[in-house]
Each structure stands twice: as C-alpha cells, then as structure tokens.
Design an enzyme around this catalytic site. Sequence first.
Site, PDB file in Angstrom:
ATOM      1  N   ARG A  83       0.840  -1.186   0.000  1.00 22.59           N
ATOM      2  CA  ARG A  83       0.000   0.000   0.000  1.00 22.59           C
ATOM      3  C   ARG A  83       0.882   1.245   0.000  1.00 22.59           C
ATOM      4  NH1 ARG A  83      -1.804   0.829   4.430  1.00 22.59           N
ATOM      5  NH2 ARG A  83      -1.109  -0.996   5.552  1.00 22.59           N
ATOM      6  N   TYR A 132      -1.403  -3.563  -7.015  1.00 22.37           N
ATOM      7  CA  TYR A 132      -1.105  -4.391  -5.852  1.00 22.37           C
ATOM      8  C   TYR A 132      -2.144  -4.318  -4.728  1.00 22.37           C
ATOM      9  CZ  TYR A 132       1.298  -6.766  -2.152  1.00 22.37           C
ATOM     10  OH  TYR A 132       1.607  -7.648  -1.158  1.00 22.37           O
ATOM     11  N   LYS A 172      -9.532  -2.649   1.667  1.00 23.79           N
ATOM     12  CA  LYS A 172      -9.262  -1.482   2.509  1.00 23.79           C
ATOM     13  C   LYS A 172     -10.075  -0.267   2.073  1.00 23.79           C
ATOM     14  CE  LYS A 172      -6.964  -3.857   5.163  1.00 23.79           C
ATOM     15  NZ  LYS A 172      -5.623  -4.207   5.397  1.00 23.79           N
ATOM     16  N   HIS A 186     -10.433  -2.518  11.450  1.00 21.75           N
ATOM     17  CA  HIS A 186      -9.319  -3.349  10.963  1.00 21.75           C
ATOM     18  C   HIS A 186      -9.081  -4.455  11.996  1.00 21.75           C
ATOM     19  CE1 HIS A 186      -4.887  -3.384   9.326  1.00 21.75           C
ATOM     20  NE2 HIS A 186      -5.626  -4.301   8.759  1.00 21.75           N
ATOM     21  N   SER A 230      -1.231  -3.474  10.288  1.00 21.27           N
ATOM     22  CA  SER A 230      -0.844  -4.354   9.188  1.00 21.27           C
ATOM     23  C   SER A 230       0.430  -5.129   9.523  1.00 21.27           C
ATOM     24  CB  SER A 230      -0.614  -3.511   7.935  1.00 21.27           C
ATOM     25  OG  SER A 230      -1.796  -2.817   7.624  1.00 21.27           O
ATOM     26  N   CYS A 243       0.954  -7.304  11.803  1.00 21.96           N
ATOM     27  CA  CYS A 243       1.229  -7.410  13.240  1.00 21.96           C
ATOM     28  C   CYS A 243       0.480  -8.569  13.887  1.00 21.96           C
ATOM     29  CB  CYS A 243       0.913  -6.098  13.939  1.00 21.96           C
ATOM     30  SG  CYS A 243       2.093  -4.804  13.506  1.00 21.96           S
ATOM     31  N   ASP A 296      -9.146  -9.936   9.002  1.00 24.73           N
ATOM     32  CA  ASP A 296      -8.644  -8.584   8.713  1.00 24.73           C
ATOM     33  C   ASP A 296      -9.650  -7.468   8.984  1.00 24.73           C
ATOM     34  OD1 ASP A 296      -6.279  -7.172   7.713  1.00 24.73           O
ATOM     35  OD2 ASP A 296      -7.477  -6.623   5.979  1.00 24.73           O
ATOM     36  N   ARG A 336       2.467 -12.149  -0.479  1.00 25.08           N
ATOM     37  CA  ARG A 336       1.159 -12.508   0.090  1.00 25.08           C
ATOM     38  C   ARG A 336       0.561 -13.729  -0.578  1.00 25.08           C
ATOM     39  NH1 ARG A 336      -1.394  -8.851   4.113  1.00 25.08           N
ATOM     40  NH2 ARG A 336       0.217  -7.298   4.399  1.00 25.08           N
TER      41      ARG A 336
END
Length: 582
Positions: A69, A197, A206, A226, A248, A250, A275, A367
């Site tokens: 991002r 991406y 998001k 989130h 993110s 974590c 998420d 990912r």
Amino acid sequence: MPENSTVTSWVKEMVELCQPDQVFWCDGSEEEKKTLERLAVEKGLLTPLNPSRWPGCFHHRSNPNDVARVEQCTYICTETEEEAGPTNNWMAPASAYRILKNLARGGMKGRTLYVIPYLMGPPGSPLSRVGVELTDSLYVVLNMRIMTRMGAIAWEELGDRSDFNRGLHCLLDVDPARRYICHFPQDNTIISVGSGYGGNVLLGKKCLALRIASWLGRKEGWLAEHMLILGVESPEGERTFVAAAFPSACGKTNFAMMIPPDRFKGWKIWTVGDDIAWMQPGPDGRLYAINPENGYFGVAPGTNGKSNPNAMATIARDTIFTNTALTADGDVWWEGMDGPPPAECLDWKGERWTPASKEKAAHPNSRFTAPMRNNPMLASEVECASGVPISALIFGGRRATTLPLVCEAFNWVHGVYLGATMGSETTAAATGAVGQVRRDPMAMLPFCGYNMGGYFRHWLNLRKRMKFPPRIFQVNWFRKGAEGEYLWPGFGENMRVLRWIIDRCHGRVGANETPLGWSPRPQDFDLEGMTGFGPAELERVQNINIEEWRREVISQDELFMRIYSFLPKEMIFQRELLVARL
Ligand code: GTP
Ligand code: SPV
Ligand code: MN
C-alpha cells in the site's frame, strides 16, 4: 448484465471515459474462472504451480515498484479538509475527479474492462454491502473472486437499488508518479490508478470495507474496523467471540487461525475473519460482528506448519501467491517456510537466487490470496446474517519495549483511550521505513475514512447503545529483551492470553490493578506446560517501567496535538488519569 439501470448507465459512462476495446461482465462462475485463469497464464500474468503439490494454485509477480500500500498516494476527497481530518491526505472532490479523469481518459485503449459485481458480507445481512469494481487487471478479477462473494449473488442482493459502491481501477503504466487511490465517501465512489497491488486495487478490501465503510458507519451508527474475529470454544462447548485490531503485518491472520498448545486439550479456535470486522449493537444490547470478506490476503513470510498450520492447509489449493520466490519445478518459497531453502530459485523479482544471495528471496510483503472455505477451522457463523456477539475487543501493537503482554481497560472510555493511543512499529505492508514506532489508533491510521477525532467520538457514543458492551484489552506479542530476543513465545501460546481474556469476560478470574489497567497475577494466568517460562518471565513481560511510560505519554501526545481541535475531551481526561496513576 444486470437489469439495474443505475449500474448500466454508470458502466457506460466509465467505458466512454476509459475507452477499452472490450467490456467483460463477470458472473463469478467456475467456468469463467477457468477461462480467465487460462488467459492470465497465456498473458504471463500468472504461472501455474505444480498441480500435484499445489492444486489450482498460481504465482504472480507485481511490478517491483508496486509491492505494498502507498499511504502517500491515498486520499480522502470530502468537501472540506476538516471532514478528512489531519491524519488523512485530502483533495477537494472536484480537483481529484479532474486529475483522475484526465489520467483515466483513454487509459484502457487496447485492453479489456472487467465489470466485477461483489458482495461484502453474508447474503441477507443488514450490514452487507454491494460494490462494483471496473478494472483492466485480470489479476484483480481473479483476486476479487477469492476475496469477495463475486458474481450474480451481488446483483441479486442489489436488486434495483442504487446504493452500490462505484469502484474504478486502471493500471495505466504502473508509474508511482501517477499513482492515486482516491475515496469519495459522499458519492460512495473509489478511483484507483497506477497500481496493481493488494490493498491499492482490491477495492472491496481497505478502500470500501474500511475507508468508505467507516464513513458510512459513522453516519448510520455502526463500526468498520481493521479487526480479526475469532471464536473460542471451551471443552464444555462454550463459544466466546472476540475481535482484535492489530496494525498491518502485526499478527491478525496468525491470531485468527491459532491452534492452542497441548495444554489446552479440547479447546478450539474458530476463524470468523482475519482482517476486517463490521460491527453494530444488536437488539439484545450486545455488539455483533460480521466478516465482510470471503478470503484471506495474508502475509507469506513467517507462515509455516509450526507458526500457522491452519494457514498452510488453507493455501494448499486454489491460492494465488504474489511476490514469493518460485522454483523451476513449480514450487513457491518464502523466508520462514518449513524445511531448508531451495538450492536455487527465482526471487520475487524473477532473478536467480541461491541461499548464498544477500537479498531476500520473497518480498517481505509477499502474500497469499486464499478462499476462506479452505480453512479447516472456519467458523460456521461466518455465514450468519446477524453476525456473532463480541465479548472482548483487543488492541495490539508491535512494540519492542514499554507495552506489557496484556492488560484490561478499567471501562469503555479507558478502553477507547487505549485504542486511541496505540503505537506500533511500521512494517513492510506499506511502503516507507520499517520498524519505526508511530501512533496507529485502533490500527486504523491508514484506513479511517474521516476525521480521527470524530472517529474517537463515534466510538465513545456507541457505548450508550450497548447494554452489554464488550470488555476492552490491550496486548503486545512483540516485547523484546536486551539481546533483541522476544520475551513471549507468541503464536499458539497466545492462547494463554486469550484464555485470561475470556475468563475475565465471564467473570471467572482475578487481576491486579496497575497504572495501565487490570493485569493478570501469576495465579490468574495458565503457565502450565511452558518450558523456560514461569512467573518470573511473566513478571518481566508484564513489567511497567515508569520512565518508559513517561516518554510514552509524551509520544502519545504528538498525535493528540495534531488532532487537538477535534479530540474528545474524554481522551484528555484519560491522559490526566494515566499520568496521575503513573
Ligand atoms: P495484514 O494482513 O497486513 O493486516 O497482517 P496481519 O495483522 O494479519 O499479520 P500476520 O498474522 O500476517 O503476521 C505478520 C507477521 O507477524 C508474520 O511474519 C508473523 O509470522 C508475525 N507474527 C504473527 N503473530 C506473531 C506472534 O505471536 N509473535 C511473533 N513474534 N510474531 C508473530
Ligand atoms: C494490510 O496492509 O493491512 C493488508 C494488506 O491487509 S493490503 O490488502 O495490501 O492492505
Ligand atoms: Mn490488514
């Protein structure tokens, strides 16, 4: 094609703008998937993996300038700058539309525009939302097909309503200088150009499910967060649901899929989401949550059979791997995978790599995109239209110092303060420096679609609409010792922390009052079966260092100063109480 004329006329307008050679209306069918996969392979966008080891799986490489991002290119376009607030980039809608339309004009010449109808959330849920994404990226189509409920189901849910999210995505020449991810909350519109991406382009995730949804949630009285959602099942069959916000990269996916250690025989963790959570108070006065997504866009590095066996099972088929390493025999690899590294492979950029290479083989933000239905521990409630009742909300960050393993807020307002003052070390999930502590309130700094001060106010107001609000906790799996070693083993062992949390929710276990909140005493915390971790180690990972906390409060003030004129006074009072307790 749907019969909805608002949809067809908007698509027509966008087609006239972008001027693609062809328009393809996706129906979400299995047959269409096969056709599009074949086309993506022909075009070199996807490489099929070895079908006996990775059935139905593909590998993809993004442009090396486009691997995460980009917060500096992400805008909230509201009429006034105040509505977006000091923590968001802002552009006036008229100028943003002008810039974006100029970029998009003729931007799909020679290409195909795919129309992706998608549903976020279980069918029939009052919280679910429909989006339509127009994109010229086949990779986006195939990822959206995993991440959302894509196809005819979305048209059915929409009917003849016009309240769908309008998303336009154009790859253009994938030039960072012409990369914009713009949100128009008042128009329920997203325009993303110049990237291919993840969070920049899978617009349901998001962009819609957090930035636009948080704005809608404030207007309509709900929360878009989130957060992962999981269910804890005790050996007696009691099910308790919790939601947890970590920034993110974590630990949300890992926590949501955790397998309890042997000591916790008969306990099960069920994944609802990994998420994003959409939550609203239910008729019984509790907070209910749904997972709007249909798949996982998870961090590959560090994922292995020991750290996250459920993720390994989930990605074993029908998965797209992005920016991992690739071997000649159709295998993927990343740092922290099981077994030794391959003797030779292609790294995430497609260059020859051997274990002697200095660079990493997989990008740190590489990912997997995997269907949630592959998860052996998928909670059946994921399809429940009313959602699951949440007993605890957990805020966590990645902090090498200062923050203890776990503590519980004294009350709702204190809990909101714990969330509002969260700090975390930056990760590879966004471009920029990695490892620097920044304030990331509720893990929403990059995702809140409006003024952060108004967001805290919304959280505080919500309390009045819940007779039985969830308890609020703070955790930190990442505290380190003098040698840089983690003081807490993490992963499955996090079950011990979760057990204390749910026992607190059910009023079954004690705690100690500390300046930061309620903290488990050694007798409250299950240490049985741990090697090399006893009451002394617990004490160390729970330790509150007053000097560190004085610095922490000052560092928390930086964010509060930035948003001061919008900050609810309750947050200032909580800060005063904390200083007094310290
Ligand atoms: P996003 O998808 O970016 O939102 O990330 P996420 O919050 O889902 O993070 P994820 O679970 O993918 O974990 C990110 C990284 O943290 C991985 O490299 C994990 O191995 C690591 N990690 C996760 N849980 C733990 C933990 O309990 N302890 C330690 N030390 N590392 C962890
Ligand atoms: C995150 O960065 O929090 C993610 C990955 O979950 S992305 O979809 O790229 O935002
Ligand atoms: Mn995330």
